[in-house]
Design a protein around this motif. Structure first.
Motif, PDB file in Angstrom:
ATOM      1  N   LYS A   1      -2.508  40.262  46.064  1.00 38.99           N
ATOM      2  CA  LYS A   1      -3.053  39.042  46.649  1.00 38.99           C
ATOM      3  C   LYS A   1      -2.664  38.950  48.117  1.00 38.99           C
ATOM      4  O   LYS A   1      -1.612  39.434  48.513  1.00 38.99           O
ATOM      5  CB  LYS A   1      -2.510  37.817  45.912  1.00 38.99           C
ATOM      6  N   LYS A   2      -3.501  38.297  48.895  1.00 43.65           N
ATOM      7  CA  LYS A   2      -3.139  38.032  50.279  1.00 43.65           C
ATOM      8  C   LYS A   2      -2.154  36.868  50.300  1.00 43.65           C
ATOM      9  O   LYS A   2      -2.334  35.872  49.607  1.00 43.65           O
ATOM     10  CB  LYS A   2      -4.378  37.676  51.094  1.00 43.65           C
ATOM     11  N   VAL A   3      -1.088  37.023  51.075  1.00 51.33           N
ATOM     12  CA  VAL A   3      -0.101  35.955  51.164  1.00 51.33           C
ATOM     13  C   VAL A   3       0.094  35.588  52.629  1.00 51.33           C
ATOM     14  O   VAL A   3      -0.124  36.399  53.528  1.00 51.33           O
ATOM     15  CB  VAL A   3       1.255  36.381  50.561  1.00 51.33           C
ATOM     16  N   ALA A   4       0.509  34.360  52.853  1.00 45.20           N
ATOM     17  CA  ALA A   4       0.695  33.888  54.218  1.00 45.20           C
ATOM     18  C   ALA A   4       1.868  34.601  54.873  1.00 45.20           C
ATOM     19  O   ALA A   4       2.830  34.997  54.213  1.00 45.20           O
ATOM     20  CB  ALA A   4       0.945  32.389  54.207  1.00 45.20           C
ATOM     21  N   ALA A   5       1.800  34.767  56.170  1.00 47.07           N
ATOM     22  CA  ALA A   5       2.909  35.352  56.918  1.00 47.07           C
ATOM     23  C   ALA A   5       4.039  34.339  57.007  1.00 47.07           C
ATOM     24  O   ALA A   5       3.844  33.139  56.848  1.00 47.07           O
ATOM     25  CB  ALA A   5       2.443  35.741  58.314  1.00 47.07           C
ATOM     26  N   LEU A   6       5.247  34.830  57.229  1.00 47.48           N
ATOM     27  CA  LEU A   6       6.368  33.929  57.438  1.00 47.48           C
ATOM     28  C   LEU A   6       6.123  33.090  58.680  1.00 47.48           C
ATOM     29  O   LEU A   6       5.557  33.576  59.668  1.00 47.48           O
ATOM     30  CB  LEU A   6       7.664  34.726  57.603  1.00 47.48           C
ATOM     31  N   PRO A   7       6.517  31.820  58.667  1.00 52.05           N
ATOM     32  CA  PRO A   7       6.280  30.960  59.834  1.00 52.05           C
ATOM     33  C   PRO A   7       6.921  31.538  61.089  1.00 52.05           C
ATOM     34  O   PRO A   7       8.028  32.061  61.064  1.00 52.05           O
ATOM     35  CB  PRO A   7       6.964  29.642  59.435  1.00 52.05           C
ATOM     36  N   ASP A   8       6.192  31.410  62.214  1.00 44.20           N
ATOM     37  CA  ASP A   8       6.695  31.932  63.483  1.00 44.20           C
ATOM     38  C   ASP A   8       8.037  31.323  63.853  1.00 44.20           C
ATOM     39  O   ASP A   8       8.887  31.974  64.472  1.00 44.20           O
ATOM     40  CB  ASP A   8       5.686  31.661  64.609  1.00 44.20           C
ATOM     41  N   GLU A   9       8.226  30.039  63.485  1.00 50.53           N
ATOM     42  CA  GLU A   9       9.471  29.367  63.853  1.00 50.53           C
ATOM     43  C   GLU A   9      10.681  30.023  63.194  1.00 50.53           C
ATOM     44  O   GLU A   9      11.774  30.062  63.773  1.00 50.53           O
ATOM     45  CB  GLU A   9       9.418  27.882  63.473  1.00 50.53           C
ATOM     46  N   LEU A  10      10.511  30.534  61.971  1.00 50.46           N
ATOM     47  CA  LEU A  10      11.627  31.204  61.300  1.00 50.46           C
ATOM     48  C   LEU A  10      11.953  32.529  61.976  1.00 50.46           C
ATOM     49  O   LEU A  10      13.122  32.887  62.148  1.00 50.46           O
ATOM     50  CB  LEU A  10      11.308  31.441  59.820  1.00 50.46           C
ATOM     51  N   ILE A  11      10.910  33.265  62.342  1.00 47.09           N
ATOM     52  CA  ILE A  11      11.132  34.516  63.072  1.00 47.09           C
ATOM     53  C   ILE A  11      11.855  34.232  64.388  1.00 47.09           C
ATOM     54  O   ILE A  11      12.809  34.916  64.770  1.00 47.09           O
ATOM     55  CB  ILE A  11       9.788  35.226  63.352  1.00 47.09           C
ATOM     56  N   ALA A  12      11.388  33.183  65.075  1.00 52.02           N
ATOM     57  CA  ALA A  12      12.017  32.819  66.344  1.00 52.02           C
ATOM     58  C   ALA A  12      13.474  32.417  66.133  1.00 52.02           C
ATOM     59  O   ALA A  12      14.338  32.689  66.975  1.00 52.02           O
ATOM     60  CB  ALA A  12      11.242  31.674  66.997  1.00 52.02           C
ATOM     61  N   ALA A  13      13.762  31.771  64.996  1.00 57.51           N
ATOM     62  CA  ALA A  13      15.141  31.365  64.705  1.00 57.51           C
ATOM     63  C   ALA A  13      16.044  32.583  64.543  1.00 57.51           C
ATOM     64  O   ALA A  13      17.212  32.568  64.946  1.00 57.51           O
ATOM     65  CB  ALA A  13      15.177  30.506  63.447  1.00 57.51           C
ATOM     66  N   VAL A  14      15.512  33.648  63.942  1.00 53.71           N
ATOM     67  CA  VAL A  14      16.300  34.872  63.793  1.00 53.71           C
ATOM     68  C   VAL A  14      16.598  35.477  65.163  1.00 53.71           C
ATOM     69  O   VAL A  14      17.726  35.904  65.444  1.00 53.71           O
ATOM     70  CB  VAL A  14      15.566  35.892  62.898  1.00 53.71           C
ATOM     71  N   VAL A  15      15.584  35.515  66.027  1.00 54.32           N
ATOM     72  CA  VAL A  15      15.794  36.046  67.379  1.00 54.32           C
ATOM     73  C   VAL A  15      16.853  35.218  68.100  1.00 54.32           C
ATOM     74  O   VAL A  15      17.774  35.748  68.730  1.00 54.32           O
ATOM     75  CB  VAL A  15      14.471  36.039  68.175  1.00 54.32           C
TER      76      VAL A  15
ATOM     77  N   ASP B   1      15.185  23.763  59.851  1.00 51.41           N
ATOM     78  CA  ASP B   1      14.934  22.459  59.234  1.00 51.41           C
ATOM     79  C   ASP B   1      13.498  22.002  59.482  1.00 51.41           C
ATOM     80  O   ASP B   1      12.826  21.485  58.587  1.00 51.41           O
ATOM     81  CB  ASP B   1      15.905  21.410  59.795  1.00 51.41           C
ATOM     82  N   ARG B   2      13.015  22.227  60.721  1.00 51.37           N
ATOM     83  CA  ARG B   2      11.665  21.774  61.080  1.00 51.37           C
ATOM     84  C   ARG B   2      10.609  22.497  60.246  1.00 51.37           C
ATOM     85  O   ARG B   2       9.643  21.909  59.781  1.00 51.37           O
ATOM     86  CB  ARG B   2      11.424  22.000  62.571  1.00 51.37           C
ATOM     87  N   VAL B   3      10.821  23.796  60.021  1.00 51.28           N
ATOM     88  CA  VAL B   3       9.825  24.575  59.279  1.00 51.28           C
ATOM     89  C   VAL B   3       9.864  24.251  57.794  1.00 51.28           C
ATOM     90  O   VAL B   3       8.859  23.897  57.176  1.00 51.28           O
ATOM     91  CB  VAL B   3      10.063  26.086  59.482  1.00 51.28           C
ATOM     92  N   VAL B   4      11.053  24.369  57.209  1.00 50.63           N
ATOM     93  CA  VAL B   4      11.121  24.299  55.752  1.00 50.63           C
ATOM     94  C   VAL B   4      10.982  22.878  55.230  1.00 50.63           C
ATOM     95  O   VAL B   4      10.505  22.659  54.121  1.00 50.63           O
ATOM     96  CB  VAL B   4      12.442  24.942  55.250  1.00 50.63           C
ATOM     97  N   THR B   5      11.376  21.872  56.027  1.00 47.79           N
ATOM     98  CA  THR B   5      11.243  20.495  55.553  1.00 47.79           C
ATOM     99  C   THR B   5       9.877  19.895  55.844  1.00 47.79           C
ATOM    100  O   THR B   5       9.601  18.773  55.452  1.00 47.79           O
ATOM    101  CB  THR B   5      12.330  19.595  56.175  1.00 47.79           C
ATOM    102  N   SER B   6       9.025  20.635  56.542  1.00 49.10           N
ATOM    103  CA  SER B   6       7.654  20.147  56.744  1.00 49.10           C
ATOM    104  C   SER B   6       6.795  20.590  55.569  1.00 49.10           C
ATOM    105  O   SER B   6       7.024  21.646  54.979  1.00 49.10           O
ATOM    106  CB  SER B   6       7.072  20.705  58.041  1.00 49.10           C
ATOM    107  N   ARG B   7       5.836  19.785  55.230  1.00 51.07           N
ATOM    108  CA  ARG B   7       4.956  20.141  54.115  1.00 51.07           C
ATOM    109  C   ARG B   7       4.223  21.454  54.400  1.00 51.07           C
ATOM    110  O   ARG B   7       4.103  22.315  53.531  1.00 51.07           O
ATOM    111  CB  ARG B   7       3.939  19.021  53.865  1.00 51.07           C
ATOM    112  N   ALA B   8       3.744  21.611  55.629  1.00 55.84           N
ATOM    113  CA  ALA B   8       3.004  22.827  55.962  1.00 55.84           C
ATOM    114  C   ALA B   8       3.907  24.048  55.878  1.00 55.84           C
ATOM    115  O   ALA B   8       3.528  25.081  55.320  1.00 55.84           O
ATOM    116  CB  ALA B   8       2.414  22.706  57.362  1.00 55.84           C
ATOM    117  N   GLY B   9       5.116  23.927  56.427  1.00 50.16           N
ATOM    118  CA  GLY B   9       6.044  25.052  56.378  1.00 50.16           C
ATOM    119  C   GLY B   9       6.451  25.404  54.967  1.00 50.16           C
ATOM    120  O   GLY B   9       6.514  26.581  54.599  1.00 50.16           O
TER     121      GLY B   9
END
Length: 466
Positions: free
Chosen positions: A67-81, A96-104
């Protein structure tokens, strides 16, 4: 992937579903079907997984292909950097902003499954890889350490999200304070962590979590946990020993919250890792103690590591007692089956660890469930069954006479797994050349250090002070 919470009710539903589908519902039954009926393990695994997941999810589990799955949110990648470069407060804000948002959360749920937790290893690896793509200047180790930090925080937030009953964002904002500061690499999230400072040391390519407690006049003690367990197993025993000794307790690789490399696991590999750990901590010689798998490794130190071992204190030593060819064969088969075979085996086995009348039994089993739900992943599954196959498939009892280190051997009279009590009392104790044997315990089941903590400490300290 593994369901985020596996309960006894789930296990009963799964067993019923497997029986209704005429599928084996225990390790021995799987082994028998593969061996006697020449069933294909891979096909059997698919059938078991489909029936098991359908039983718990209450919906059919079908193989619809990739199945096609969504990519990890850019904000999480940026957090790792950001973490790899600076490690400042913006990292937690981004998570917190990514995972606590409904979209994230929808992205994370779609990526890893709404009923499933991303394991630290899986999520950290993908975050680290994404960070290196975003910033090629990051080296692998820095990005992986940062990825583990972000994965730890993300898992905790997803868990809280999953449990929320009201408006998700408001409820979560109130709950964020309950998440302990992230260890680096990841440590316990929902499991009650050790009260002692968690430390990390890199042994070869593997990060090991350990604690280092006490500075008494006695020789250092290396204390080794049991099969698939963690250093918190000895939380009550450590302070008693630390009154007189420095006590080092590690999580073995593939266990606890140490790294879980994708490799073949064996007791010999664990032994070499412990020797390398002593080297890394610059401990030339020590006392080795432990129960179950830890008892196996303790006796192996007395057998193979004479220069590093002054005295040994094993109890209930797995791998030095009886064998069960069918169980060993089943463990080898189960290694290549799906997650549900682990959970069925674990839920079937865990009730034999503690005495029914031990007051701490309920909480110990609850913590055990929480721990395995947090750390379960494919390498943990592999380590669990490969070590089980080795310890049930062969015994080192014929080599007991070659154990050279002075030995305090302990075993409870109610520990009857694979003939534990009988073998320890009638074979190992009389055969090990320099051996003191103790067997008088209040409970005397397999988990001696948990149930009979004070008695284990009394015997050990008395023996070492002689």
């Amino acid at each position: 992937m593994v369901a985020s919470k596996i309960t006894k009710t789930d296990a009963r539903k799964v067993k019923k579903a497997l029986r209704d589908a005429d599928l084996p519902c225990s390790l021995a039954a799987v082994a028998k079907k593969v061996r006697d009926e020449r069933a294909d393990p891979a096909e059997l695994a698919r059938d078991i997984d489909a029936a098991a997941k359908g039983a718990v999810a209450k919906r059919p589990s079908t193989d619809e292909g990739p199945k096609k799955v969504a990519a990890l949110p850019d904000e999480l990648i940026a957090a790792v950097v950001e973490r790899a470069k600076h490690g400042d407060a913006r990292v937690n804000e981004a998570i917190d902003r990514v995972v606590t948002s409904r979209a994230g959360y929808r992205v994370m749920a779609k990526r890893f499954g709404a009923l499933d937790d991303p394991t630290t290893e899986t999520l950290a690896g993908q975050l680290a890889a994404g960070a290196r793509r975003d910033d090629p200047g990051l080296d692998r180790d820095a990005s992986l350490r940062a990825g583990e930090y972000v994965a730890y925080r993300t898992q905790g937030l997803m868990h809280l999200m999953r449990r929320s009953a009201g408006p998700m964002r408001d409820w979560l904002k109130k709950s964020l304070g309950k998440i302990a500061p992230a260890a680096n690499p990841a440590g316990p999230v929902n499991v009650t962590p050790t009260a002692y400072t968690q430390r990390w040391v890199k042994v070869g390519r593997t990060w090991l979590r350990y604690i280092d407690v006490g500075a008494g006049p006695g020789e250092p003690i290396l204390l080794v946990h049991g099969h698939g367990s963690l250093l918190e197993e000895y939380e009550a025993l450590v302070p008693l020993l630390a009154k007189r000794h420095r006590v080092i307790v590690p999580d073995l690789p593939g266990c606890g919250y140490s790294d879980k490399p994708a490799r073949r696991y064996s007791v010999g590999y664990f032994e070499k890792t412990l020797v390398a750990l002593l080297d890394a901590l610059q401990i030339p010689r020590c006392i080795v103690m432990g129960g179950s798998l830890g008892g196996n490794l303790t006796l192996r130190f007395g057998l193979n590591q004479h220069a590093r071992t002054s005295e040994i204190v094993p109890w209930a030593p797995a791998g030095w007692i009886g064998t069960d060819d069918l169980l060993a064969f089943g463990a080898r088969v189960a290694r290549d089956l799906g997650p549900w075979m682990f959970w069925l085996s674990y839920n079937e086995q865990k009730d034999a660890w503690y005495s029914e009348d031990w007051p701490g039994r309920t909480e110990a089993l609850r913590q055990s469930d929480l721990f395995r739900n947090e750390v379960y992943c494919e390498p943990y599954h592999r380590a669990y069954f490969e070590i089980a196959a080795e310890q049930t498939g062969r015994t080192l009892a014929p080599r007991a006479a070659d154990v050279k280190a002075p030995t305090l051997l302990m075993c409870g009279r109610h520990d009857d797994a694979l003939g534990m009590w009988e073998t320890v009392s009638t074979v190992l104790a009389p055969t090990i050349p320099d051996c003191v044997f103790e067997s008088k315990f209040r409970y005397g089941r397999h988990s001696l250090a948990a149930e009979d903590t004070e008695q284990v400490a009394k015997y050990a300290l008395g023996y070492l002070a002689r």
